[in-house]
Scaffold this motif. Structure first.
Motif, PDB file in Angstrom:
ATOM      1  N   ILE A  38       0.243  20.870  35.357  1.00 48.34           N
ATOM      2  CA  ILE A  38       0.122  20.013  34.433  1.00 48.34           C
ATOM      3  C   ILE A  38       0.829  19.958  33.097  1.00 48.34           C
ATOM      4  N   ILE A  39       1.380  18.996  32.424  1.00 53.85           N
ATOM      5  CA  ILE A  39       1.955  19.170  31.101  1.00 53.85           C
ATOM      6  C   ILE A  39       1.031  18.630  30.154  1.00 53.85           C
ATOM      7  N   VAL A  40       0.787  19.214  29.091  1.00 52.14           N
ATOM      8  CA  VAL A  40       0.145  18.480  27.872  1.00 52.14           C
ATOM      9  C   VAL A  40       1.270  18.699  26.720  1.00 52.14           C
ATOM     10  N   GLU A  41       1.811  17.494  26.405  1.00 47.41           N
ATOM     11  CA  GLU A  41       2.656  17.320  25.364  1.00 47.41           C
ATOM     12  C   GLU A  41       2.273  16.849  23.739  1.00 47.41           C
ATOM     13  N   PHE A  42       2.786  17.589  22.990  1.00 47.00           N
ATOM     14  CA  PHE A  42       2.187  17.358  21.595  1.00 47.00           C
ATOM     15  C   PHE A  42       3.126  16.878  20.653  1.00 47.00           C
ATOM     16  N   GLN A  43       2.786  16.278  19.809  1.00 43.98           N
ATOM     17  CA  GLN A  43       3.806  15.699  18.656  1.00 43.98           C
ATOM     18  C   GLN A  43       4.397  16.923  17.966  1.00 43.98           C
ATOM     19  N   ASN A  51       2.849  29.599  20.308  1.00 45.94           N
ATOM     20  CA  ASN A  51       3.504  30.812  20.494  1.00 45.94           C
ATOM     21  C   ASN A  51       2.536  31.342  21.580  1.00 45.94           C
ATOM     22  N   ARG A  52       2.979  32.729  21.908  1.00 43.95           N
ATOM     23  CA  ARG A  52       2.348  33.316  23.327  1.00 43.95           C
ATOM     24  C   ARG A  52       0.755  33.529  23.100  1.00 43.95           C
ATOM     25  N   ASP A  53       0.382  33.954  21.524  1.00 43.65           N
ATOM     26  CA  ASP A  53      -0.969  34.322  21.353  1.00 43.65           C
ATOM     27  C   ASP A  53      -1.987  32.983  21.516  1.00 43.65           C
ATOM     28  N   VAL A  54      -1.447  31.815  21.013  1.00 43.75           N
ATOM     29  CA  VAL A  54      -1.945  30.649  20.900  1.00 43.75           C
ATOM     30  C   VAL A  54      -2.290  30.183  22.534  1.00 43.75           C
ATOM     31  N   ALA A  55      -1.106  30.248  23.326  1.00 41.17           N
ATOM     32  CA  ALA A  55      -1.318  29.841  24.848  1.00 41.17           C
ATOM     33  C   ALA A  55      -2.290  30.768  25.399  1.00 41.17           C
ATOM     34  N   LYS A  82       8.092  23.335  23.621  1.00 34.43           N
ATOM     35  CA  LYS A  82       6.991  23.573  23.209  1.00 34.43           C
ATOM     36  C   LYS A  82       5.944  22.597  23.537  1.00 34.43           C
ATOM     37  N   ASN A  83       6.041  22.512  24.845  1.00 34.68           N
ATOM     38  CA  ASN A  83       4.718  21.714  25.617  1.00 34.68           C
ATOM     39  C   ASN A  83       3.939  22.770  26.192  1.00 34.68           C
ATOM     40  N   LEU A  84       2.732  22.281  26.390  1.00 36.45           N
ATOM     41  CA  LEU A  84       1.906  23.306  26.996  1.00 36.45           C
ATOM     42  C   LEU A  84       1.764  23.040  28.588  1.00 36.45           C
ATOM     43  N   LEU A  85       2.299  24.213  29.541  1.00 33.98           N
ATOM     44  CA  LEU A  85       2.531  24.090  30.826  1.00 33.98           C
ATOM     45  C   LEU A  85       1.127  24.708  31.561  1.00 33.98           C
ATOM     46  N   LEU A  86       0.272  23.970  32.088  1.00 32.61           N
ATOM     47  CA  LEU A  86      -0.825  24.563  32.630  1.00 32.61           C
ATOM     48  C   LEU A  86      -0.717  24.635  34.247  1.00 32.61           C
ATOM     49  N   THR A  87      -1.054  25.786  34.892  1.00 32.24           N
ATOM     50  CA  THR A  87      -1.052  26.058  36.383  1.00 32.24           C
ATOM     51  C   THR A  87      -2.318  25.999  36.747  1.00 32.24           C
ATOM     52  N   ILE A  88      -2.465  25.209  37.596  1.00 26.51           N
ATOM     53  CA  ILE A  88      -4.025  24.971  38.254  1.00 26.51           C
ATOM     54  C   ILE A  88      -4.222  25.201  39.617  1.00 26.51           C
ATOM     55  N   THR A  89      -5.145  25.720  40.196  1.00 21.47           N
ATOM     56  CA  THR A  89      -5.437  25.896  41.571  1.00 21.47           C
ATOM     57  C   THR A  89      -6.998  25.660  41.743  1.00 21.47           C
ATOM     58  N   PRO A  90      -7.121  25.458  43.106  1.00 21.50           N
ATOM     59  CA  PRO A  90      -6.077  24.811  43.999  1.00 21.50           C
ATOM     60  C   PRO A  90      -5.241  23.709  43.847  1.00 21.50           C
ATOM     61  N   PRO A  91      -4.239  23.324  44.446  1.00 14.82           N
ATOM     62  CA  PRO A  91      -3.448  22.293  44.071  1.00 14.82           C
ATOM     63  C   PRO A  91      -4.274  20.828  44.045  1.00 14.82           C
TER      64      PRO A  91
END
Length: 228
Positions: A38-43, A51-55, A82-91
């Motif tokens: 899932i993509i979370v797109e920010f302004q 950054n990595r720490d925030v992620a 700079k959009n947040l990419l979330l990996t979710i399981t199970p699909p």
């Protein structure tokens, strides 16, 4: 892969693939994929915080405060844009992630974690390929004060009278955009515009191109969007 808006002739999903969150589960099983993204797109102003720490902090918080029973946020990282990419399981849990109550929890958590307001816009959508079409010469007849209101009114009208557009999830319809430059016009009423709209599949694209789209009782020409 970040979500692509592409012409239907370059997209990988077939006309019968599932356009909802997580894509085609049979295809995922075939290739051994046991996750959805899932993509979370920010302004732009929020992207400065990426950054990595925030992620990592968001990943922990999303699991603790947003994920439901049977859902795991396996990964959270910022993409090149700079959009947040979330990996979710199970699909299949990605469908649950897009339901209103989970989205409400997501907004509440991000408001707290990123110190944003209730009205700060961000967009959440599956990391999939969506073909786009252009619907031509739509007339803005109502009195609207801004581009956003004009576009909202057009999408509402198109959704009401075109089943193919109505079938597109709202989180993707929110990605529709004007292709006509409106400049700094203070009066939009009477302006003819072309609108780029995402659709679910190649089959739906062909249907709209062949049959056209109805807007305020009239049939309008539809063409395949081709990125410049």
């Amino acid at each position: 892969m970040e979500t692509q808006f592409d012409t239907p002739f370059t997209q990988s999903q077939g006309a019968n693939s599932n356009p909802t969150c997580g894509g085609d589960n049979k295809l995922k099983e075939l290739f051994g994929l046991d996750f959805s993204r899932i993509i979370v797109e920010f302004q732009p102003d929020l992207k400065a915080k990426a950054n990595r720490d925030v992620a990592e902090r968001l990943w922990q918080g999303l699991n603790n405060e947003v994920a439901t029973t049977g859902m795991t946020i396996s990964g959270a990282q910022f993409t090149f844009s700079k959009n947040l990419l979330l990996t979710i399981t199970p699909p299949v849990a990605a469908r649950r992630f897009m339901e209103p109550d989970v989205q409400d929890r997501l907004r509440a958590y991000l408001m707290k974690a990123l110190e944003i307001t209730q009205t700060t816009p961000f967009w959440v959508y599956p990391d999939e390929t969506w073909p786009r079409v252009v619907i031509h010469r739509l007339r803005i007849d109502n009195d609207v004060s801004c581009r956003e209101a004009a576009l909202d009114a057009i999408i509402l009208e198109l959704s009401s009278f075109n089943p193919v557009v109505q079938a597109v999830p709202m989180y993707m319809l929110s990605r529709a955009q004007f292709l006509t430059s409106l400049g700094k016009k203070s009066v939009l009423k009477g302006t003819n515009v072309s609108v780029c709209v995402p659709v679910r599949s190649l089959e739906d694209t062909k249907k709209l191109v062949k049959e056209g789209a109805f807007f305020k009782g009239r049939r309008h020409r539809v063409s395949v969007y081709r990125a410049k």
